[in-house]
Motif scaffolding. Structure first.
Motif, PDB file in Angstrom:
ATOM      1  N   LYS A  28     -42.922  36.736  45.909  1.00  0.00           N
ATOM      2  CA  LYS A  28     -41.930  37.266  44.987  1.00  0.00           C
ATOM      3  C   LYS A  28     -41.591  38.706  45.333  1.00  0.00           C
ATOM      4  O   LYS A  28     -40.427  39.112  45.353  1.00  0.00           O
ATOM      5  CB  LYS A  28     -42.454  37.182  43.544  1.00  0.00           C
ATOM      6  N   ASN A  29     -42.631  39.508  45.597  1.00  0.00           N
ATOM      7  CA  ASN A  29     -42.406  40.914  45.948  1.00  0.00           C
ATOM      8  C   ASN A  29     -41.674  41.047  47.274  1.00  0.00           C
ATOM      9  O   ASN A  29     -40.832  41.917  47.452  1.00  0.00           O
ATOM     10  CB  ASN A  29     -43.736  41.654  45.993  1.00  0.00           C
ATOM     11  N   ASN A  40     -39.537  39.019  48.475  1.00  0.00           N
ATOM     12  CA  ASN A  40     -38.136  38.636  48.294  1.00  0.00           C
ATOM     13  C   ASN A  40     -37.411  39.501  47.268  1.00  0.00           C
ATOM     14  O   ASN A  40     -36.250  39.244  46.936  1.00  0.00           O
ATOM     15  CB  ASN A  40     -38.042  37.176  47.858  1.00  0.00           C
ATOM     16  N   GLY A  41     -38.126  40.492  46.748  1.00  0.00           N
ATOM     17  CA  GLY A  41     -37.512  41.394  45.796  1.00  0.00           C
ATOM     18  C   GLY A  41     -37.277  40.801  44.431  1.00  0.00           C
ATOM     19  O   GLY A  41     -36.364  41.204  43.707  1.00  0.00           O
ATOM     20  N   ILE A  42     -38.141  39.798  44.060  1.00  0.00           N
ATOM     21  CA  ILE A  42     -37.985  39.164  42.751  1.00  0.00           C
ATOM     22  C   ILE A  42     -39.024  39.739  41.809  1.00  0.00           C
ATOM     23  O   ILE A  42     -40.214  39.755  42.113  1.00  0.00           O
ATOM     24  CB  ILE A  42     -38.174  37.649  42.868  1.00  0.00           C
ATOM     25  N   SER A  43     -38.597  40.227  40.689  1.00  0.00           N
ATOM     26  CA  SER A  43     -39.528  40.847  39.742  1.00  0.00           C
ATOM     27  C   SER A  43     -40.145  39.801  38.840  1.00  0.00           C
ATOM     28  O   SER A  43     -39.635  38.721  38.711  1.00  0.00           O
ATOM     29  CB  SER A  43     -38.790  41.887  38.891  1.00  0.00           C
TER      30      SER A  43
END
Length: 212
Positions: A206-207, A209-212
């Motif tokens: 997630k980090n 891919n820039g997903i919070s």
């Protein structure tokens, strides 16, 4: 020795049944029986090509032939830290591997539909025949307790040298992970530690891919 599928001499089972007897309850007896069967088949059909064999090879016991094929395939898969001395992995100083090699092997195996179907089963039953021709029922439960928690394989293990071990497959629509845990402190700790590693991998993705 070790865990067993409770096979007896003279029992007659299908190959499909035997594979479940090996994978679900970690049947070392099933692993030996399968190795002997396929070792004999390799010698009978001259597989691999006869140029791979010599006179000494042809004099080997079928189980030894099968183990040679295990090591040949390990090299083919580039499992550089892996060497097999027997079909079941019981204690032998010549047996060795590492988490990376095991993950590569599991990833390759999980590409086979038949393998995936077997290792995701929680239980399996069949009717075999004993040496006298009588029906003999078998019932095996998978030793992998994470199958009910979103995981779809692959195998538990334990040896004096490697301790409690667990290789698991975790799959979502977005991600697919192979998680290998070796030398865990206790048998039960394998489950919680694997879940922690899975959560770490999901958060890392997630980090990344820039997903919070």
């Amino acid at each position: 020795g070790g865990t067993t599928a409770n096979l007896c001499e003279g029992d007659v089972l299908s190959l499909w049944d035997m594979l479940h007897g090996m994978m679900l309850p970690s049947g070392n007896d099933a692993a030996l029986a399968l190795a002997e069967f396929f070792g004999e088949l390799i010698l009978e059909l001259s597989l691999p090509p006869i140029t791979y064999k010599d006179a000494a090879y042809l004099k080997l016991h079928p189980i030894e032939v099968f183990v040679k094929e295990m090591n040949r395939n390990a090299k083919k898969l580039k499992l550089s830290q892996t060497q097999y001395a027997n079909p079941h992995g019981l204690r032998n100083l010549a047996n060795r591997s590492c988490a990376l090699d095991i993950s590569r092997l599991a990833m390759t195996a999980m590409q086979e539909p038949m393998f995936r179907e077997i290792v995701r089963r929680k239980k399996y039953s069949c009717i075999a025949m004993d040496m006298f021709g009588n029906e003999k029922p078998f019932f095996w439960q998978n030793t992998n307790k994470l199958l009910s928690k979103g995981y779809n394989g692959v195998k538990t293990g334990i040896t004096p040298a490697a301790g409690p071990c667990l290789t698991t497959s975790y799959q979502t629509k977005e991600h697919s992970f192979i998680i290998v845990l070796l030398c865990c402190k206790t048998l039960d700790l394998r489950w919680s530690e694997t879940v922690k590693l899975t959560e770490y991998a999901l958060n890392y993705k997630k980090n990344l891919n820039g997903i919070s």
